[in-house]
Every structure is written in structure tokens, then in C-alpha cells.
Design an enzyme around this catalytic site. Structure first.
Site, PDB file in Angstrom:
ATOM      1  CG  ASP A 310      -2.060   0.934   1.147  1.00  0.00           C
ATOM      2  OD1 ASP A 310      -2.220   1.552   0.074  1.00  0.00           O
ATOM      3  OD2 ASP A 310      -2.794   1.069   2.131  1.00  0.00           O
ATOM      4  CB  THR A 312      -1.588   5.635   3.407  1.00  0.00           C
ATOM      5  OG1 THR A 312      -2.004   6.458   2.319  1.00  0.00           O
ATOM      6  CG2 THR A 312      -1.654   6.422   4.699  1.00  0.00           C
TER       7      THR A 312
END
Length: 535
Positions: A310, A312
Site C-alpha cells: 500500500d 499510506t
């Protein structure tokens, strides 16, 4: 907590289906099981762990030979059984440790919630919320159930924990909020639609706890060897017993001699060596806070050729930091003091304003004479400082008029392509702000913010690439932002795909696109699973 109110006429229809419950209604729903209680589902039962590590081909072979020795021979001759016990204990202990960690897994940490019931508002433990309750939300709270928004006063929800999308989402009446998300600004009233095991966060946690046996080439190869040994042991044992009897020994002595002969055929040292090597690797990973559910998973990790991350919290820290300011028009004051004063005037700063506070010290700032707080609808805030000057800070598309938007269109697009966020500082009328309205005047400064990348992100990505591992970034944020962050930390591939444009996972083109693309934006949780499955 400040109690939000339901005031919009448009919300009345939504509110009608979520009237505050009476105590009798609450009791009835508790009895029917419509309450926010989740059974402490275990990741894997103790019986399954014991069975997986005890009932094996290796243990069956050694176990039979051990029984023969214990019945007909001397216990000292049964020392080879220690290998079987040690091998089983290594697997059992490791998997029990993983089980304890997985059983603690949960996405919901909210201890209490405020509900509106027929006899008034009250704060209750989250496990006492029932379906149909009216729940009050305010900044900083985690949503403990799935719900529908009845009314919203600038209610913004962060779903980063669930989807990976870092940008807060404005929730209006009729919108859905999912359990496990957080309120980052505003207040709201919501009606509970799903509780307990049916809530989205609990569904995710339950899936994470599910156990599936990993494929191990080492284990498969050893099982194949043991399968061959099993077939060879029967005729070999018979021949050894017959030869012992022919030499005049008793049946008991013949059986013990046969066991001594065939036990050497079982690769005990190989089995124990593999288990101990994997156990040492598990300990090393555990020191780095890696959860290993079973020993062969370490081997699986060594065979990885693609890793999906991912953005974030993985490539970035999740914090917004102030990058720089760019002057648009002349300004007759110290910019640092001005920006520090504007940031200090906000008693409840959002992430962007907090980044401005962190960048500019509060020493020497001017106190605010009047201010209009930031609103998700107008995307602007305004402040009148002690010297009488009035300023507006907000999103460029709201601060600028149509002519100015065209003038700055290319600059704003450039910042977006670089994965940065931009606010505009403009002058405004002191009287207008005091009167409660915002009328942006000429723009003065461009304020540029960026997501803080992890200090070790670039080195980590470089390591994977050097090991021949492909890196794919799968994020809920916009494709342009994800692409810019990915390029900053060294992920190859400048072309990104907006997952909303991906074909259906059943379409043959889906797997082809996924294989050829490294960066994905606006990815929903279900699409993340489909992407991994396709890979």
C-alpha cells in the site's frame, strides 16, 4: 462531547427509519442477537494445531517403530523417538505463538460510544450498541458499527485502516460509514445498520484470522521420500525378521533387530534439520515483528517473486508535511509570522493545518480577532488577525475565481502530478469575515504540502528490486498521487491505472493488465484481493 443536531429538512426521510429506540426495543434486539457483540473466534483451534503436527507420515512411521521397541525391546533402544517428539514440539510451539497473536487481532478499538435513545443521549460500551440505534459521532472517534448517515455537520471520515485511502471522505445524509473508520472532522448522527460479526471491520478481521496451509516444496519433497520409504519398510522388515529367525533368535529379538535395520531408512536427520532451520528463521523474523503462522511459511517467503504494498503507512508515514510556499503577489510582512499566526488561530486543526503549525513556530504570532472555521462544503477557512488584516486559506478551486483558475491551471496540475497538495492563501475583507461570510480576494501565496515518505522506503524498495522481486503499489488514493509517491521511492514504472477503469476480474484482460502494471490507484478492498489472486 458536543451533540450534533438533525436540522436539514432533507434528512427527515432518512431519520424516520432510525427513530431513537426505547429500552424495550433495545432489550428485544439484544435477545434476538442484533447487538454489537462478536464471538471470540479463534484463528485456529488447538486440536487442529496438534493434529497437523502429530498426525503426519513421519510420525506414523517412527511411532510404529517406537511401539515395537517399547513392547519387545529395551527403552534405551527407543532414543530415536526423541527426534519425532522434538520435531512435533517445534511446530506446535510456533503455531501456538502465532495463534495467540491472531486471536488478539481486531480493527475495532473504540471502548465507548454515545447513542441517542428515547430517554435521552447516553454513553455506553460499544458491545451494547444494537441494530437500529442512533449513534452520535464527533472528531477523533472510531466508528464501531456499520451505519447510514442521518445528518452531517462537516462529517469527514478516514477509511485508511480499511481501504488504504488516506484522504478523508465527506459524508452527507444517506452516505454509508463503515466500522473501523475514524472521524477526522465535523460531527454527525448515524443510524446503525450492521453490528457484531456482520460489521465490515469484523468481517475483515475474521478473514485475516482464517488459516490456510501454505505450499511448501521442502515439505512436499520430504513427504514424497517418506512415501517411498513407507512402501519399502514392509518388505524390508519382513526379510529382516525372517533372517533373524533363521539365525536362531526369538521373535522378539527378530522384531527388535528388524526395527534397528529399518529405522536407518527413515531420514530423521533431514526432517529434524529442516524443522530446526525453519524454526531459527522464524525466531529471526519474530525479532523483526513478523508473524509466521506455520514453519514452512518462511520457505514460502523466500520464494516470493512479487510483493504488493500500500502507499499510506508503507511507503509514507501517513503524515502531511509542509513543503514550501510560492509567492504569487507582493506581501508586506514576514511570511513565516503570517503563516504561523494563521495556523495558531485554529483551535482544532486538521492534518494540513497541523502541518503548517509544525512548520512555523508560534513565537511572535499575532492573536486572531475573529475566525471562520474550515468547512468541508466551502473548503476554506478565514481569519482576521490583530492588525486588522483578513486572510482566506483554502483549496485553489474554491479560493480562485474562474479567470484565476485558468491562470494557475498548469501549476496546480504540476503539483498534483508530483503527488503534492496545494492550498491558496488570499486576502479578504475584514468586515465580511466578521459578518460570517468568506469572499476571497487576490491570491497571495501557494502553500505546497506533501506526504512524508518513510526514511527506509527507498532502500527497502531497492533491496527487493535487487533480489529480483517485482514491486506493485496498490492504493486507495488517486492514481496520480500514488504514481508520484511510488516514483519518489524508486518503484519502477511511471504508468499508473485507476482501478475504477479495470475490467471485471473474470475478464481475461484483467490478469494481463495486472501483470503488466506496477501502480494502481483508487483500489477497493475487493479489487485488492482480485489483483493478488490474478497475480
Amino acid at each position: 462531547m458536543e451533540t450534533p443536531s438533525v436540522s436539514d429538512d432533507g434528512d427527515v426521510a432518512v431519520l424516520e427509519s432510525f427513530e431513537p429506540l426505547t429500552q424495550d426495543q433495545v432489550d428485544e434486539r439484544v435477545r434476538s442477537g442484533d447487538v454489537n457483540v462478536v464471538d471470540a473466534a479463534e484463528s485456529r483451534s488447538l486440536a487442529n494445531i496438534l493434529r497437523a503436527n502429530v498426525v503426519t507420515r513421519f510420525n506414523a512411521i517412527i511411532g510404529v517403530l517406537l511401539v515395537v521397541i517399547l513392547v519387545f525391546g529395551h527403552p534405551l533402544d527407543a532414543m530415536f523417538g526423541i527426534v519425532m517428539v522434538t520435531n512435533a514440539l517445534i511446530g506446535i510451539i510456533q503455531e501456538l505463538r502465532a495463534k495467540r497473536t491472531l486471536d488478539k487481532l481486531t480493527l475495532l478499538v473504540a471502548p465507548k460510544a454515545t447513542v441517542r435513545r428515547a430517554d435521552g443521549d447516553e454513553e455506553i460500551p460499544v458491545d451494547q450498541i444494537v441494530r437500529g440505534d442512533v449513534l452520535l459521532l464527533a472528531r477523533g472517534l472510531q466508528v464501531p458499527v456499520d451505519a447510514t448517515v442521518i445528518s452531517s455537520d462537516g462529517l469527514e471520515i478516514s477509511e485508511a485502516l480499511l481501504t488504504g485511502e488516506s484522504d478523508p471522505i465527506l459524508k452527507l445524509a444517506g452516505s454509508t460509514v463503515m466500522s473501523g473508520s475514524f472521524v477526522v472532522s465535523g460531527t454527525g448522527v448515524v443510524g446503525v445498520t450492521a453490528v457484531g460479526a456482520d460489521a465490515y471491520a469484523n468481517v475483515l478481521a475474521a478473514e485475516a484470522k482464517q488459516f490456510s496451509l501454505s505450499k511448501s516444496e521442502l515439505r512436499s519433497a520430504i513427504d514424497q521420500i517418506l512415501k517411498i520409504v513407507t512402501w519399502l519398510i514392509v518388505p524390508t522388515s519382513a526379510l529382516l525378521v525372517w533372517s533373524q529367525l533363521q539365525s536362531g533368535q526369538s521373535i522378539a529379538e527378530g522384531l527388535v533387530g528388524a526395527v534397528a535395520g529399518v529405522v536407518a531408512m527413515v531420514p530423521q536427520g533431514l526432517v529434524l534439520l529442516v524443522s530446526m532451520s525453519l524454526a531459527v528463521a522464524v525466531v529471526a523474523l519474530g525479532r523483526r515483528n513478523v508473524l509466521v503462522q506455520e514453519l514452512p511459511a518462511v520457505e514460502t517467503l523466500a520464494r516470493v517473486d512479487t510483493i504488493c504494498v500500500d502507499k499510506t503507512g508503507t511507503l509514507t508515514t501517513g503524515r502531511i508535511v509542509f513543503a514550501r510556499w510560492e509567492s504569487i503577489a507582493g506581501i508586506d510582512r514576514d511570511v513565516s509570522v503570517l503563516l504561523g499566526s494563521i495556523a495558531a488561530s485554529d483551535p482544532d486543526p486538521n492534518a494540513t493545518m497541523q502541518a503548517l503549525r509544525d512548520a512555523f513556530p508560534h513565537d511572535g504570532v499575532q492573536p486572531a480577532e475573529h475566525r471562520i472555521p474550515f468547512s468541508s462544503e466551502r473548503k476554506m477557512s478565514a481569519v482576521v488577525l490583530a492588525d486588522g488584516s483578513a486572510w482566506v486559506v483554502g483549496a485553489p478551486e474554491f479560493v480562485l475565481d474562474s479567470d484565476d483558475r485558468e491562470k494557475f491551471e498548469m501549476d496546480l496540475a504540476r503539483f498534483t502530478d508530483e503527488g503534492q497538495r496545494v492550498l491558496m492563501l488570499a486576502r479578504t475583507s475584514r468586515d465580511a469575515v466578521i459578518a460570517g461570510s468568506i469572499d476571497p480576494g487576490p491570491p497571495v501565496l501557494l502553500l505546497v504540502f506533501s506526504e512524508e515518505t518513510r526514511a527506509d522506503a527507498e532502500a527497502t524498495i531497492g533491496y527487493f528490486l535487487s533480489q529480483g522481486v517485482d514491486v506493485k503499489v496498490i492504493s486507495g488514493d488517486g492514481a496520480g498521487t500514488v504514481s508520484a509517491i511510488a516514483a519518489r521511492v524508486g518503484v519502477p514504472g511511471i504508468v499508473s491505472i485507476d482501478a475504477t477503469n479495470l475490467p471485471d476480474p473474470q475478464d481475461p484482460r484483467f490478469a494481463e493488465i495486472v501483470d503488466a502494471t506496477s501502480i494502481f490507484g483508487r483500489v477497493k478492498p475487493e479489487q485488492k484481493r482480485a489483483i493478488v489472486t490474478a497475480l
